[in-house]
Scaffold this active site. Sequence first.
Site, PDB file in Angstrom:
ATOM      1  N   LEU A 125      35.707  73.615  12.907  1.00  0.00           N
ATOM      2  CA  LEU A 125      35.671  72.394  13.719  1.00  0.00           C
ATOM      3  C   LEU A 125      35.087  72.677  15.111  1.00  0.00           C
ATOM      4  O   LEU A 125      34.139  72.008  15.543  1.00  0.00           O
ATOM      5  CB  LEU A 125      37.090  71.817  13.845  1.00  0.00           C
ATOM      6  N   GLU A 364      44.445  74.835  17.916  1.00  0.00           N
ATOM      7  CA  GLU A 364      44.950  73.628  17.225  1.00  0.00           C
ATOM      8  C   GLU A 364      45.418  72.589  18.251  1.00  0.00           C
ATOM      9  O   GLU A 364      46.407  71.888  18.036  1.00  0.00           O
ATOM     10  CB  GLU A 364      46.025  73.980  16.206  1.00  0.00           C
TER      11      GLU A 364
HETATM   12  P1  FAD Z   1      38.374  73.365  26.389  1.00  0.00           P
HETATM   13  O1  FAD Z   1      38.457  72.189  25.486  1.00  0.00           O
HETATM   14  O2  FAD Z   1      37.123  73.597  27.136  1.00  0.00           O
HETATM   15  O3  FAD Z   1      39.589  73.283  27.416  1.00  0.00           O
HETATM   16  C1  FAD Z   1      39.639  74.051  28.628  1.00  0.00           C
HETATM   17  C2  FAD Z   1      40.856  73.592  29.427  1.00  0.00           C
HETATM   18  O4  FAD Z   1      40.714  72.197  29.762  1.00  0.00           O
HETATM   19  C3  FAD Z   1      42.161  73.701  28.657  1.00  0.00           C
HETATM   20  O5  FAD Z   1      43.197  74.069  29.519  1.00  0.00           O
HETATM   21  C4  FAD Z   1      42.403  72.285  28.160  1.00  0.00           C
HETATM   22  O6  FAD Z   1      43.769  72.009  27.915  1.00  0.00           O
HETATM   23  C5  FAD Z   1      41.846  71.482  29.330  1.00  0.00           C
HETATM   24  N1  FAD Z   1      41.449  70.131  28.917  1.00  0.00           N
HETATM   25  C6  FAD Z   1      40.409  69.761  28.121  1.00  0.00           C
HETATM   26  N2  FAD Z   1      40.387  68.423  27.979  1.00  0.00           N
HETATM   27  C7  FAD Z   1      41.446  67.944  28.672  1.00  0.00           C
HETATM   28  C8  FAD Z   1      41.984  66.645  28.895  1.00  0.00           C
HETATM   29  N3  FAD Z   1      41.433  65.544  28.334  1.00  0.00           N
HETATM   30  N4  FAD Z   1      43.067  66.524  29.708  1.00  0.00           N
HETATM   31  C9  FAD Z   1      43.657  67.620  30.241  1.00  0.00           C
HETATM   32  N5  FAD Z   1      43.198  68.877  30.048  1.00  0.00           N
HETATM   33  C10 FAD Z   1      42.120  69.027  29.274  1.00  0.00           C
HETATM   34  N6  FAD Z   1      38.769  76.326  16.091  1.00  0.00           N
HETATM   35  C11 FAD Z   1      38.449  75.989  14.824  1.00  0.00           C
HETATM   36  O7  FAD Z   1      37.781  74.978  14.591  1.00  0.00           O
HETATM   37  N7  FAD Z   1      38.845  76.743  13.776  1.00  0.00           N
HETATM   38  C12 FAD Z   1      39.567  77.886  13.935  1.00  0.00           C
HETATM   39  O8  FAD Z   1      39.914  78.550  12.952  1.00  0.00           O
HETATM   40  C13 FAD Z   1      39.905  78.292  15.269  1.00  0.00           C
HETATM   41  N8  FAD Z   1      40.564  79.451  15.480  1.00  0.00           N
HETATM   42  C14 FAD Z   1      40.710  79.918  16.776  1.00  0.00           C
HETATM   43  C15 FAD Z   1      41.203  81.201  16.993  1.00  0.00           C
HETATM   44  C16 FAD Z   1      41.290  81.701  18.289  1.00  0.00           C
HETATM   45  C17 FAD Z   1      41.769  83.114  18.517  1.00  0.00           C
HETATM   46  C18 FAD Z   1      40.917  80.888  19.394  1.00  0.00           C
HETATM   47  C19 FAD Z   1      40.996  81.401  20.808  1.00  0.00           C
HETATM   48  C20 FAD Z   1      40.463  79.612  19.172  1.00  0.00           C
HETATM   49  C21 FAD Z   1      40.337  79.116  17.873  1.00  0.00           C
HETATM   50  N9  FAD Z   1      39.784  77.853  17.629  1.00  0.00           N
HETATM   51  C22 FAD Z   1      39.479  77.473  16.339  1.00  0.00           C
HETATM   52  C23 FAD Z   1      39.335  77.032  18.743  1.00  0.00           C
HETATM   53  C24 FAD Z   1      40.457  76.327  19.487  1.00  0.00           C
HETATM   54  O9  FAD Z   1      40.995  75.295  18.710  1.00  0.00           O
HETATM   55  C25 FAD Z   1      39.885  75.851  20.827  1.00  0.00           C
HETATM   56  O10 FAD Z   1      39.699  77.008  21.629  1.00  0.00           O
HETATM   57  C26 FAD Z   1      40.782  74.847  21.516  1.00  0.00           C
HETATM   58  O11 FAD Z   1      40.787  73.626  20.841  1.00  0.00           O
HETATM   59  C27 FAD Z   1      40.400  74.604  22.973  1.00  0.00           C
HETATM   60  O12 FAD Z   1      39.031  74.341  23.097  1.00  0.00           O
HETATM   61  P2  FAD Z   1      38.157  75.145  24.185  1.00  0.00           P
HETATM   62  O13 FAD Z   1      38.482  76.586  24.012  1.00  0.00           O
HETATM   63  O14 FAD Z   1      36.759  74.724  24.055  1.00  0.00           O
HETATM   64  O15 FAD Z   1      38.755  74.708  25.579  1.00  0.00           O
END
Ligand code: FAD
Length: 384
Positions: A125, A364
């Site tokens: 995703l 998630e």
């Molecule tokens: P961002 O979305 O850029 O967020 C950065 C910060 O901004 C965070 O603190 C967030 O809370 C904050 N933020 C963003 N929007 C808002 C809002 N509207 N209001 C307040 N705060 C906000 N993804 C998959 O699809 N499949 C997987 O199997 C999977 N496995 C993973 C395994 C690991 C080890 C890791 C680190 C991540 C994995 N992920 C996976 C991805 C994970 O789901 C995302 O990292 C997560 O959803 C956050 O997205 P981002 O890292 O882009 O952070």
Amino acid sequence: MNLELSEEQAAVRRLAEDFVNREIAPHVVTWDRAEEVDRSIVKKLGEVGFLGLTIDERYGGSGGDHLAYCLVTEELGRGDSSVRGIVSVSLGLVAKTIAHWGSEEQKRRWLPGLTSGEYVGCFGLTEPGTGSDAGNLTTRAVRDGGGGYVINGAKTFITNGTWADVVLLFARSTDAPGHKGVSAFLVPADTPGLTRRAIHGKLGLRGQATAELVLEDVRVPASAMLGPEGKGFSVAMSALAKGRMSVAAGCVGIARAALDAAVRYAGEREQFGGPIARHQLVQELISDIAVDVDAARLLTWRVADLIDRGLPFAVESSKAKLFASEAAVRAANNALQVFGGYGYIDEYPAGKLLRDARVMTLYEGTSQIQKLLIGRALTGVSAF
Ligand code: FAD
């Protein structure tokens, strides 16, 4: 609500406890240092039925209810979150989603392999440009004129990514009328045009195969689509709503491991002429962990109970994931404090528990995203 386990559930928990003590615990430090869990663990998880929990026996599943799934997930989380994550994704996000949304043909094609451990699944995703805002993903699936699709785009942070045999992939199918036009596809990982690159240097979950996926003119037939065209975002959200319960159960396992380790160490380590367990401030650290374990577990079990009774559970799942993930971080941090300087060395368990716990508040849906989901349900106003 009956909080006693049935005989069957208690037996599943004992089985998981034995499995963790025998097959996982002896290798945890080695796998963490090597940044790779021994892949043979997947087959072993399949043989003991843990990759088929809640899946119908007709498709190779081992049946069981969602509480049994939580019990096993908690034990795996107690043992090694890297292994727990393999199950939470391959079974929790992929197999269970196929079981719910799949056609008969898709179920027969993928479920027996996923539940036996012959196949590993991953959930694609997140993209480099869209994490929390997953609905705005940019991977594109365009009709190829012959009934199939050509997919282009990139995914990142994909758990099980380099190991996977099948990718549950989310892409914007341009001519779909549904919600934001996102559709879900089951893409065999060896499809030409799909390349994978391992991501190294993770703070925790170091044993897990996390990867970037790049899709260049990846061709799939129409039969690869999971669920209706344009309903892919609903497919993803339904998978994550159950997935969050599984993350929460894994966090209970982390907190329990922190509790066990802290209690043991506090009884053995002597300072000021006796075991550190006799100091009130050490007992405070330990009792705070114990309360977090119980509270996180009860929230998690409530979700399992709601799912098994066919009731709405998504908001409760967000609450459980939010609380349990923050509780796991607190618990592991408290345990590290009990261990003093030894907590900072990887021969002792607390440091790894803390590193593994930290990501639970991120994936998630971050803690902030869970709060927005809960807030929206309570107020009726979306603050996204
Ligand atoms: P961002 O979305 O850029 O967020 C950065 C910060 O901004 C965070 O603190 C967030 O809370 C904050 N933020 C963003 N929007 C808002 C809002 N509207 N209001 C307040 N705060 C906000 N993804 C998959 O699809 N499949 C997987 O199997 C999977 N496995 C993973 C395994 C690991 C080890 C890791 C680190 C991540 C994995 N992920 C996976 C991805 C994970 O789901 C995302 O990292 C997560 O959803 C956050 O997205 P981002 O890292 O882009 O952070």
